[in-house]
Design a protein around this motif. Structure first.
Motif, mmCIF file in Angstrom:
data_model
loop_
_atom_site.group_PDB
_atom_site.id
_atom_site.type_symbol
_atom_site.label_atom_id
_atom_site.label_comp_id
_atom_site.label_asym_id
_atom_site.label_seq_id
_atom_site.Cartn_x
_atom_site.Cartn_y
_atom_site.Cartn_z
ATOM 1 N N GLY A 133 2.934 0.193 -11.151
ATOM 2 C CA GLY A 133 3.038 0.793 -9.829
ATOM 3 C C GLY A 133 2.728 2.271 -9.817
ATOM 4 N N GLY A 134 2.842 2.862 -8.618
ATOM 5 C CA GLY A 134 2.451 4.242 -8.432
ATOM 6 C C GLY A 134 3.601 5.200 -8.192
ATOM 7 N N ASP A 135 4.837 4.771 -8.492
ATOM 8 C CA ASP A 135 5.991 5.641 -8.309
ATOM 9 C C ASP A 135 6.428 6.163 -9.678
ATOM 10 O OD1 ASP A 135 7.981 7.019 -7.061
ATOM 11 O OD2 ASP A 135 9.332 5.300 -6.841
ATOM 12 N N ASP A 153 1.565 7.085 -5.844
ATOM 13 C CA ASP A 153 1.645 6.842 -4.411
ATOM 14 C C ASP A 153 1.709 8.174 -3.668
ATOM 15 O OD1 ASP A 153 1.725 4.107 -4.889
ATOM 16 O OD2 ASP A 153 3.930 4.051 -4.933
ATOM 17 N N ARG A 202 -1.216 -2.789 -3.617
ATOM 18 C CA ARG A 202 -2.100 -2.397 -4.712
ATOM 19 C C ARG A 202 -2.873 -3.580 -5.280
ATOM 20 N NH1 ARG A 202 -1.702 2.399 -7.724
ATOM 21 N NH2 ARG A 202 -0.454 4.009 -6.703
#
Length: 323
Positions: A133-135, A153, A202
């Motif tokens: 993920g993007g966190d 994100d 995503r």
């Protein structure tokens, strides 16, 4: 409002946030519950805000408390790293590097980097987690030194520096012998369940569209596993499908264990980046590890070894990637 914050107060705040009660936090800190409560009261008084809500079942942080918590974690993390750097500078021993790594890099590049780094610095402990993920909260709050992962994100720009390294495309993956292993178009996979390690936002648009089209049937076709290795283990034993970066499937650990379906419809690109905290240059052992990473990555990209060539044929270096 006073800014005369004390470290023991921040330690108490973090401990209470982590454990949900003053008593448990006190036990973990080796202090009395009275001392922890006093430190938290003094912290609230100095900030002139309410940081915690005390309930019968424990303690929870207010929005103000959560705002201070992220800074407290970062401050304590910086002090820990400063102590480690001083110790390393003084005796040339010790230290810990904490990082998170995206799965394809973990399988395809990091093993060689770790082997080379361990030869240089056998005294350093490595703490490596999988990143999806993007966190990047653990980078922002100082728990991790850095991460290799997707583009962050939106909303994290103020806290993070992002250095693109590689771009790549995605493959749909199934087990050998899967009924859909000979599919020629994404539409041929209608009716199968998907197990994804990325959020739908995503995930490739073609897969999202296929899953959306099947919602009217009343059967859930999309599931999530928060680990790529876990997702692939399940896919290997079921008729579920997943989507992973092409370079991951080309690694020796994966190449002969799965079937990768190459559809023109899967045009979405992914990017692997180096994520660090803004305004906090890496130093000491973390910087030494990254220097080893850049060197080994260059060597692997030019390697004549067949499996290694296949991995790097599936990625494109970003313009600012390898030093």
């Amino acid at each position: 409002m006073s800014t005369d914050l004390k470290l023991h107060q921040l330690e108490c705040l973090v401990a209470v946030a982590d454990h949900g009660s003053v008593r448990t936090a006190a036990n973990r800190l080796g202090r009395s519950a009275t001392a922890v409560s006093k430190a938290l009261r003094e912290l609230e008084q100095s900030m002139d805000v309410v940081l915690m809500e005390r309930r019968a079942d424990g303690v929870s942080l207010t929005p103000s408390g959560n705002a201070l918590l992220s800074h407290a974690r970062l401050i304590l993390g910086q002090l820990r790293r400063a102590s480690e750097d001083v110790a390393v500078a003084g005796v040339k021993l010790g230290g810990t590097i904490r990082m998170a790594v995206t799965p394809w890099l973990m399988h395809g590049v990091i093993p060689s980097v770790v082997r080379a780094f361990r030869q240089l610095r056998p005294d350093v402990q490595l703490d490596i987690a999988e990143h999806l993920g993007g966190d990047y909260p653990a980078v922002r709050n100082g728990h991790l030194d850095f991460a290799f992962g997707p583009t962050p994100d939106a909303g994290q720009e103020r806290a993070l520096d992002v250095r693109p390294i590689y771009t790549y495309s995605f493959a749909v993956v199934c087990r050998p012998g899967h009924p859909g292993a000979n599919a020629r178009a994404i539409a041929d996979l209608a009716g199968y369940d998907w197990l994804l390690s990325r959020s739908m936002a995503r995930t490739a648009q073609a897969i999202r569209a296929l899953v959306e089209d099947q919602r009217d049937g009343g059967v859930q076709r999309c599931h999530f596993a928060r680990s790529v290795n876990a997702a692939l283990a399940i896919v290997r034993s079921t008729d579920m499908l997943t989507a992973v970066p092409w370079p991951l499937i080309e690694t020796p650990d994966m190449r002969d264990r799965f079937v990768a379906l190459d559809f023109d419809a899967i045009t979405d690109e992914g990017m692997t980046c180096l994520i660090t905290r803004r305004y906090e240059p890496l130093q000491g052992t973390a910087l030494a590890f990254l220097e080893t990473f850049w060197r080994i990555a260059r060597e692997l990209a030019a390697s004549p070894d067949g499996p290694t060539r296949r991995i790097f044929s599936m990625v494109e270096p970003a313009s600012t990637s390898i030093e």
